[in-house]
Scaffold this motif. Structure first.
Motif, short mmCIF file in Angstrom:
data_model
loop_
_atom_site.label_atom_id
_atom_site.label_comp_id
_atom_site.label_asym_id
_atom_site.label_seq_id
_atom_site.Cartn_x
_atom_site.Cartn_y
_atom_site.Cartn_z
N PRO A 121 25.16 -20.62 60.79
CA PRO A 121 24.18 -20.21 61.91
C PRO A 121 23.38 -18.82 61.48
O PRO A 121 22.48 -18.32 62.02
N ILE A 122 24.17 -18.12 60.66
CA ILE A 122 23.53 -16.76 60.26
C ILE A 122 22.25 -16.94 59.30
O ILE A 122 21.47 -15.90 59.29
N ALA A 123 22.19 -17.96 58.93
CA ALA A 123 21.02 -18.36 57.88
C ALA A 123 19.73 -18.04 58.82
O ALA A 123 18.63 -17.41 58.31
N PHE A 124 19.66 -18.24 60.18
CA PHE A 124 18.55 -18.07 61.10
C PHE A 124 18.05 -16.75 61.16
O PHE A 124 17.09 -16.28 61.35
N VAL A 125 19.13 -15.68 61.21
CA VAL A 125 18.94 -14.47 61.15
C VAL A 125 17.93 -13.94 59.96
O VAL A 125 17.22 -13.03 59.86
N THR A 126 18.74 -14.34 58.67
CA THR A 126 18.15 -13.96 57.37
C THR A 126 16.68 -14.61 57.28
O THR A 126 15.89 -13.74 56.50
N MET A 127 16.43 -15.48 57.96
CA MET A 127 15.02 -16.29 58.06
C MET A 127 14.13 -15.13 58.48
O MET A 127 13.04 -14.92 58.03
N MET A 151 10.82 -13.70 56.61
CA MET A 151 9.35 -13.70 57.02
C MET A 151 8.74 -12.33 56.99
O MET A 151 7.66 -12.07 56.74
N GLY A 152 9.52 -11.37 57.42
CA GLY A 152 9.13 -9.97 57.61
C GLY A 152 8.88 -9.53 56.18
O GLY A 152 7.60 -8.80 56.01
N HIS A 153 9.56 -9.74 55.27
CA HIS A 153 9.52 -9.65 53.61
C HIS A 153 8.08 -10.03 53.17
O HIS A 153 7.19 -9.26 52.75
N ILE A 154 7.80 -11.31 53.46
CA ILE A 154 6.51 -12.16 53.19
C ILE A 154 5.29 -11.36 53.76
O ILE A 154 4.34 -11.06 53.37
N MET A 155 5.34 -10.99 55.21
CA MET A 155 4.28 -10.24 55.91
C MET A 155 4.06 -9.05 55.20
O MET A 155 2.64 -8.48 55.15
N VAL A 156 5.20 -8.28 54.78
CA VAL A 156 5.04 -6.70 54.14
C VAL A 156 4.15 -6.97 52.62
O VAL A 156 3.22 -6.27 52.34
N LYS A 194 -2.99 -10.46 49.87
CA LYS A 194 -2.78 -11.98 49.60
C LYS A 194 -2.40 -12.47 51.14
O LYS A 194 -1.79 -11.62 51.88
N ASN A 195 -2.39 -13.75 51.15
CA ASN A 195 -1.88 -14.25 52.50
C ASN A 195 -0.73 -15.39 51.82
O ASN A 195 -1.23 -16.75 51.67
N PHE A 196 0.50 -14.97 51.64
CA PHE A 196 1.52 -15.78 51.11
C PHE A 196 2.17 -16.83 52.05
O PHE A 196 2.52 -17.68 51.77
N SER A 233 16.01 -13.04 49.84
CA SER A 233 15.28 -12.05 49.21
C SER A 233 15.61 -10.57 49.77
O SER A 233 16.24 -10.50 50.80
N TYR A 234 15.09 -9.58 49.03
CA TYR A 234 15.53 -8.33 49.38
C TYR A 234 14.37 -7.09 49.77
O TYR A 234 13.46 -7.03 48.82
N GLY A 235 14.76 -6.42 50.43
CA GLY A 235 13.89 -5.45 51.11
C GLY A 235 13.80 -4.47 49.85
O GLY A 235 12.67 -3.68 49.74
N GLU A 236 14.75 -3.93 49.24
CA GLU A 236 14.69 -2.86 48.14
C GLU A 236 13.53 -3.53 47.04
O GLU A 236 13.02 -2.75 46.56
N ASN A 237 13.56 -4.75 46.76
CA ASN A 237 12.84 -5.18 45.74
C ASN A 237 11.03 -4.98 46.43
O ASN A 237 10.34 -4.35 45.53
N ILE A 238 11.05 -5.20 47.59
CA ILE A 238 9.53 -4.85 48.14
C ILE A 238 9.21 -3.15 47.89
O ILE A 238 8.25 -2.89 47.70
N GLY A 239 10.38 -2.33 48.43
CA GLY A 239 10.26 -0.91 48.26
C GLY A 239 9.83 -0.48 46.86
O GLY A 239 9.08 0.40 46.85
#
Length: 420
Positions: free
Chosen positions: A238-244, A248-253, A260-262, A292-298
């Motif tokens: 069930p926790i997978a729904f949270v990380t999803m 999606m937030g990472h993709i939008m960033v 681009k529009n991934f 996927s990781y936020g640090e990667n985007i940072g």
């Protein structure tokens, strides 16, 4: 924003540039990648290897169009710690694979139905408190690591833990650019040195471990005979729904940073499938659940380098470092108070991220509906009100996630007392 890009998604860096950028990128991800296995009790070498393999799998599924690095996920750490103490890694493996399967199923649904149903099932009032629970439910573990030495209070632990915490915060606040991104890694290093001065570091394993050592692979039917652990599956899936939602937030960033529009190319269904495939592979070889990781985007946002070839290089080096035995032994020698001090910050940041979701979306707690959902999720999750049915066990975080989604689905927008 695109005009500021140094290397775009499909740009190939020069060989020496590729080498340096790839190692630098992995270096920024290193601390978070190995902290999860340390906290859970897994081998850091296999965590590095699985993050590299998972990243390559994600790049393969998304046809090389997303510069996204896969790494150990803190979202599943509570059930993983509980499972490691009771059943062991085979149960974690099944939970990790189950998470990947959920991602794949959702990817199929997104391909047919779009993403609107996800937003309705997981609005900010549900996601925010759940993320807060993930961080706050671990607070007790952090406090214990920072103070208790084999069941007894140790002032040395307290000093080392808080010195590590304050040093990490100082570096994060005073440094800038790439140095700020690796403040956790610097904090761990400084905390390690302080712990060494207090006589809390044991180098025996580092000395006795060879330079080259195969990671602690855990392959079903080879390393162990698998059996179904419904508690692990129901506790983690069930926790997978949270990380999803984070995904999606990472993709939008990334869309904003690269111009681009991934979400259209390669499509959210492909990126979700990539995450799911990465998690399944990790569960099949002995690693923790990865995403996927936020640090990667940072890191990419700072250096303006979005080349997928750099991500591939970081993944390859992660796999190579997984075979350096002394590196894994050195990571495992990090004393508990250092981990406790870093955990104060890491778990707090996770909880604060949930709070930020509520603030950014201007969730109104004057509305009874929002108050009822958030209150229930927070106390159920932090109190670890797990559900035990025979051999099946839903973790407190999983129960909180399900309760939050159910309340969001059935509660009216306004209570009767609020209607005019």
């Amino acid at each position: 924003m695109k005009s500021n890009i140094v290397l775009d998604v499909h740009d190939r860096p020069r060989p020496m540039q590729w080498l340096g950028l790839s190692i630098q990128h992995l270096f920024a991800m290193f601390g978070s990648t190995v902290l999860v296995p340390i906290l859970v009790g897994l081998n850091p070498g296999i965590a590095l290897f699985s993050s590299g393999v998972g990243t390559l799998m994600h790049i393969l599924v998304t046809k090389g169009k997303i510069p996204s690095y896969m790494s150990s996920s803190f979202a599943f750490i509570t059930p993983m710690i509980a499972l490691m103490k009771t059943v062991g890694y085979p149960a974690i493996a099944q939970g990790t694979i189950a998470v990947g399967v959920v991602y794949l199923l959702v990817a199929i649904l997104v391909g047919f139905l779009g993403t609107g149903w996800i937003d309705k099932a997981l609005p900010p009032i549900v996601v925010g408190p759940i993320i807060m629970v993930i961080g706050l439910s671990l607070a007790g573990n952090a406090g214990k690591d920072a103070t208790m030495n084999n069941g007894h209070y140790d002032i040395r632990f307290f000093i080392v833990a808080f010195a590590t915490l304050f040093i990490t915060i100082m570096f994060n606040m005073l440094l800038k650019g790439f140095a700020s991104q690796i403040s956790i890694l610097i904090g761990v290093f400084c905390g390690y040195i302080i712990a060494l001065a207090f006589g809390l570091v044991d180098f025996t394993a580092v000395i006795n471990t060879p330079w080259f050592k195969t990671p602690d692979f855990q392959v079903p039917f080879v390393s162990y005979q698998p059996q179904i652990y419904w508690g692990a599956i129901l506790g983690m899936a069930p926790i997978a729904f949270v990380t999803m939602t984070e995904h999606m937030g990472h993709i939008m960033v990334l869309n904003e940073l690269t111009g681009k529009n991934f979400l259209k190319d390669p499509g959210l269904n492909k990126t979700l499938a990539g995450d799911g495939a990465a998690s399944i592979v990790a569960g099949l070889i002995g690693g923790p659940s990865i995403t996927s990781y936020g640090e990667n985007i940072g890191v990419m946002a700072i250096n303006k380098i979005y080349s997928v070839y750099v991500i591939i290089g970081a993944a390859i080096f992660a796999m190579i470092f997984g075979f350096v035995g002394k590196l894994s032994a050195l990571i495992q020698s990090i004393p508990l108070p250092v981990i406790g001090g870093i955990s104060f910050l890491l778990f707090g940041v996770i909880a604060s991220s949930g709070l930020r979701i509520l603030v950014d979306n201007q969730v109104d707690f004057n509305k009874n509906r929002n108050l009822m959902i958030a209150s229930s999720v927070l106390v159920i999750g932090i109190g670890n009100a797990f559900l035990q049915i025979g051999d099946f066990q839903f973790s407190g975080v999983a129960v909180a996630t399900i309760v939050g989604m159910l309340l969001n689905a059935v509660l009216p927008q306004n209570a009767r007392s609020e209607k005019q």
